[in-house]
Enzyme design. Structure first.
Site, PDB file in Angstrom:
ATOM      1  CB  ILE A 192      -0.966  -0.016   1.215  1.00  0.00           C
ATOM      2  CG1 ILE A 192      -1.746  -1.339   1.252  1.00  0.00           C
ATOM      3  CG2 ILE A 192      -1.926   1.176   1.153  1.00  0.00           C
ATOM      4  CD1 ILE A 192      -2.603  -1.544   2.493  1.00  0.00           C
ATOM      5  CG  ASN A 245      12.508  -3.019   7.717  1.00  0.00           C
ATOM      6  OD1 ASN A 245      11.723  -3.260   6.804  1.00  0.00           O
ATOM      7  ND2 ASN A 245      12.322  -3.468   8.955  1.00  0.00           N
ATOM      8  CB  ALA A 250       6.959   0.915   8.285  1.00  0.00           C
ATOM      9  CE1 TYR A 288      -1.703  -4.762  11.792  1.00  0.00           C
ATOM     10  CE2 TYR A 288      -3.894  -5.643  11.374  1.00  0.00           C
ATOM     11  CZ  TYR A 288      -2.881  -4.763  11.068  1.00  0.00           C
ATOM     12  OH  TYR A 288      -3.039  -3.889  10.032  1.00  0.00           O
ATOM     13  CG  PHE A 306     -13.193  -2.460   6.587  1.00  0.00           C
ATOM     14  CD1 PHE A 306     -12.900  -1.237   7.200  1.00  0.00           C
ATOM     15  CD2 PHE A 306     -14.137  -3.263   7.186  1.00  0.00           C
ATOM     16  CE1 PHE A 306     -13.540  -0.834   8.383  1.00  0.00           C
ATOM     17  CE2 PHE A 306     -14.796  -2.866   8.357  1.00  0.00           C
ATOM     18  CZ  PHE A 306     -14.497  -1.663   8.949  1.00  0.00           C
ATOM     19  CG  LEU A 352      -9.988 -14.801  -0.861  1.00  0.00           C
ATOM     20  CD1 LEU A 352      -9.827 -16.299  -0.663  1.00  0.00           C
ATOM     21  CD2 LEU A 352     -11.418 -14.376  -0.517  1.00  0.00           C
ATOM     22  CG  ASP A 371     -10.885 -15.488   9.413  1.00  0.00           C
ATOM     23  OD1 ASP A 371     -10.148 -14.487   9.500  1.00  0.00           O
ATOM     24  OD2 ASP A 371     -10.685 -16.425   8.619  1.00  0.00           O
TER      25      ASP A 371
HETATM   26  N1  UFG Z   1      -9.639 -16.782   3.191  1.00  0.00           N
HETATM   27  C1  UFG Z   1      -9.873 -18.072   2.760  1.00  0.00           C
HETATM   28  N2  UFG Z   1      -8.823 -18.775   2.246  1.00  0.00           N
HETATM   29  C2  UFG Z   1      -7.563 -18.262   2.129  1.00  0.00           C
HETATM   30  C3  UFG Z   1      -7.338 -16.921   2.577  1.00  0.00           C
HETATM   31  C4  UFG Z   1      -8.398 -16.225   3.113  1.00  0.00           C
HETATM   32  O1  UFG Z   1     -10.995 -18.590   2.847  1.00  0.00           O
HETATM   33  O2  UFG Z   1      -6.655 -18.951   1.665  1.00  0.00           O
HETATM   34  C5  UFG Z   1     -10.766 -16.013   3.728  1.00  0.00           C
HETATM   35  C6  UFG Z   1     -10.552 -15.546   5.163  1.00  0.00           C
HETATM   36  O3  UFG Z   1     -11.016 -16.541   6.052  1.00  0.00           O
HETATM   37  C7  UFG Z   1     -11.371 -14.255   5.203  1.00  0.00           C
HETATM   38  C8  UFG Z   1     -11.299 -13.724   3.766  1.00  0.00           C
HETATM   39  O4  UFG Z   1     -10.880 -14.823   2.969  1.00  0.00           O
HETATM   40  O5  UFG Z   1     -12.711 -14.558   5.481  1.00  0.00           O
HETATM   41  C9  UFG Z   1     -10.282 -12.606   3.614  1.00  0.00           C
HETATM   42  O6  UFG Z   1      -9.067 -13.038   4.211  1.00  0.00           O
HETATM   43  P1  UFG Z   1      -7.698 -12.225   4.070  1.00  0.00           P
HETATM   44  O7  UFG Z   1      -6.645 -13.042   4.751  1.00  0.00           O
HETATM   45  O8  UFG Z   1      -7.497 -11.842   2.649  1.00  0.00           O
HETATM   46  O9  UFG Z   1      -7.991 -10.877   4.861  1.00  0.00           O
HETATM   47  P2  UFG Z   1      -8.476 -10.685   6.378  1.00  0.00           P
HETATM   48  O10 UFG Z   1      -9.927 -10.299   6.280  1.00  0.00           O
HETATM   49  O11 UFG Z   1      -8.160 -11.810   7.248  1.00  0.00           O
HETATM   50  O12 UFG Z   1      -7.501  -9.529   6.844  1.00  0.00           O
HETATM   51  C10 UFG Z   1      -7.606  -8.218   6.407  1.00  0.00           C
HETATM   52  C11 UFG Z   1      -6.242  -7.521   6.461  1.00  0.00           C
HETATM   53  C12 UFG Z   1      -5.764  -7.386   7.886  1.00  0.00           C
HETATM   54  C13 UFG Z   1      -6.824  -6.717   8.712  1.00  0.00           C
HETATM   55  C14 UFG Z   1      -8.113  -7.475   8.592  1.00  0.00           C
HETATM   56  C15 UFG Z   1      -9.165  -6.775   9.349  1.00  0.00           C
HETATM   57  O13 UFG Z   1      -5.300  -8.220   5.709  1.00  0.00           O
HETATM   58  O14 UFG Z   1      -4.593  -6.583   7.934  1.00  0.00           O
HETATM   59  O15 UFG Z   1      -8.507  -7.565   7.220  1.00  0.00           O
HETATM   60  O16 UFG Z   1     -10.116  -7.684   9.721  1.00  0.00           O
HETATM   61  F1  UFG Z   1      -6.464  -6.667  10.013  1.00  0.00           F
END
Ligand code: UFG
Length: 327
Positions: free
Chosen positions: A12, A32, A75, A142, A170, A189, A283
């Site tokens: 980002i 870094n 960072a 985090y 988000f 994802l 999650d």
């Molecule tokens: N997911 C899968 N399979 C995968 C990866 C993710 O089903 O291989 C699902 C996760 O369970 C989630 C959705 O896809 O429901 C999105 O997952 P991400 O890992 O892409 O993102 P997150 O929602 O977990 O995390 C993001 C940011 C974080 C932040 C968070 C806030 O990356 O920095 O949103 O809730 F903190």
């Protein structure tokens, strides 16, 4: 304006740096290169390889680049899951690094600051979409580290007159033709789904399909990184009249994991096999932002509200950079 961007070699941060330069600002990137890529830093930006644990280096940076108007602080360690396994990377390093940066900034007379904050502040939302009045319940070390930094900024405002905005992203996603998401390991994802389309993974695992949502998979609010970049620039330019602000930043639309995969099949023309696995700890079922406040106060509007154009932009970058950056 002359803007110091920490994490400007990251996903980002580098895209926002490029947008800052396009808007006529001067950029100094401090990174870094732990997760970032030197090749992601726009050539027009000054680049300093330094670690925010190093307080002397920070003092030297402000001395070497006098007249910095504001800081964008990207960072950070950013993974919810990792923070449950290595909490001190977050509760100590993220927090101490922000304190080091703020201390050096204040000594150098810098009084504008934009923080990358997170939707992980809202682990148990009472209302969807989530606005800035929602109760803060960090979902992990985090999220807690970002909340502590938000509070730190409040005291910097009280004591030193710092003007700041906390942008609670988000799900950041999407790429530009020149810069994209390249994490190692990748956990997000959309890039994982696109790696399946490129033949780099056999399938994507859906983390749980028994959530109380329309198809049983988690709902998230996917926001294009260029829309995040424009929010940073609008907020920085308006800080003098804003003072202290916290903005939730999303599209206001939620998409399920299955909908993301289905859209990626359409965009890429690849079958993208998916298998259902267990839930991923931590999650929440649904996270969707209300961004009414930043729309009303800054006139911010997402340019990429639809999932298809977001995934198409990510596909373009992943297809042309199948192994990410060269470094
Ligand atoms: N997911 C899968 N399979 C995968 C990866 C993710 O089903 O291989 C699902 C996760 O369970 C989630 C959705 O896809 O429901 C999105 O997952 P991400 O890992 O892409 O993102 P997150 O929602 O977990 O995390 C993001 C940011 C974080 C932040 C968070 C806030 O990356 O920095 O949103 O809730 F903190």
């Amino acid at each position: 304006m002359k803007i110091l961007v920490t994490g400007g070699a990251g996903y980002i941060g580098s895209i926002t740096s490029a947008e800052l330069i396009r808007a006529g600002h001067e950029v100094i990137v401090v990174d870094n290169l732990y997760q970032g890529h030197r090749a992601a830093v726009p050539p027009e930006a000054a680049f300093v390889e330094a670690d925010l644990t190093d307080r002397n280096a920070l003092r030297e940076i402000f001395a070497a680049y006098p007249g910095i108007d504001g800081i964008m602080h990207f960072a950070s360690y950013t993974l919810v899951g990792e923070s449950m396994e290595k909490p001190f990377l977050y509760l100590r390093d993220n927090v101490a690094n922000a304190a080091n940066l703020l201390e050096a900034a204040i000594a150098a007379g810098v009084r504008r600051f934009i923080l990358s904050s997170t939707a992980n502040l809202f682990d148990q939302p009472e209302r969807i979409p989530i606005d800035e009045h929602e109760r803060i319940v960090p979902g992990s070390p985090y999220g807690e580290s970002k909340f502590i930094i938000e509070r730190m900024l409040h005291w910097m405002a009280r004591i030193y007159g710092m003007r700041y905005a906390c942008l609670r992203y988000f799900n950041a996603c999407g790429d530009t033709p020149d810069r994209g998401e390249d994490h190692d390991p990748e956990t997000h994802l959309i890039p994982i789904v696109l790696q399946v389309a490129l033949g780099q993974r056999p399938h994507v695992t859906i983390f749980g399909d028994d959530y109380p949502t329309r198809d049983g998979t988690c709902v998230r609010d996917y926001i294009h990184v260029l829309d995040l970049a424009s929010a940073h620039i609008l907020a920085m330019e308006a800080l003098d009249r804003l003072g202290e602000r916290r903005y939730n930043l999303g599209n206001g639309q939620g998409f399920t994991v299955r909908e993301v995969i289905e859209t990626a099949r359409k965009v890429t023309g690849h079958p993208i096999p998916a298998v259902v696995g267990p839930r991923r700890p931590g999650d929440p079922a649904v996270l969707v932002a209300s961004s009414e406040t930043i729309r009303a106060e800054l006139g911010w509007q997402p340019r990429y509200p639809d999932l298809e154009s977001i995934i198409a932009s990510a596909w373009e970058w992943h297809r042309t950079h199948p192994n990410g950056y060269d470094d």
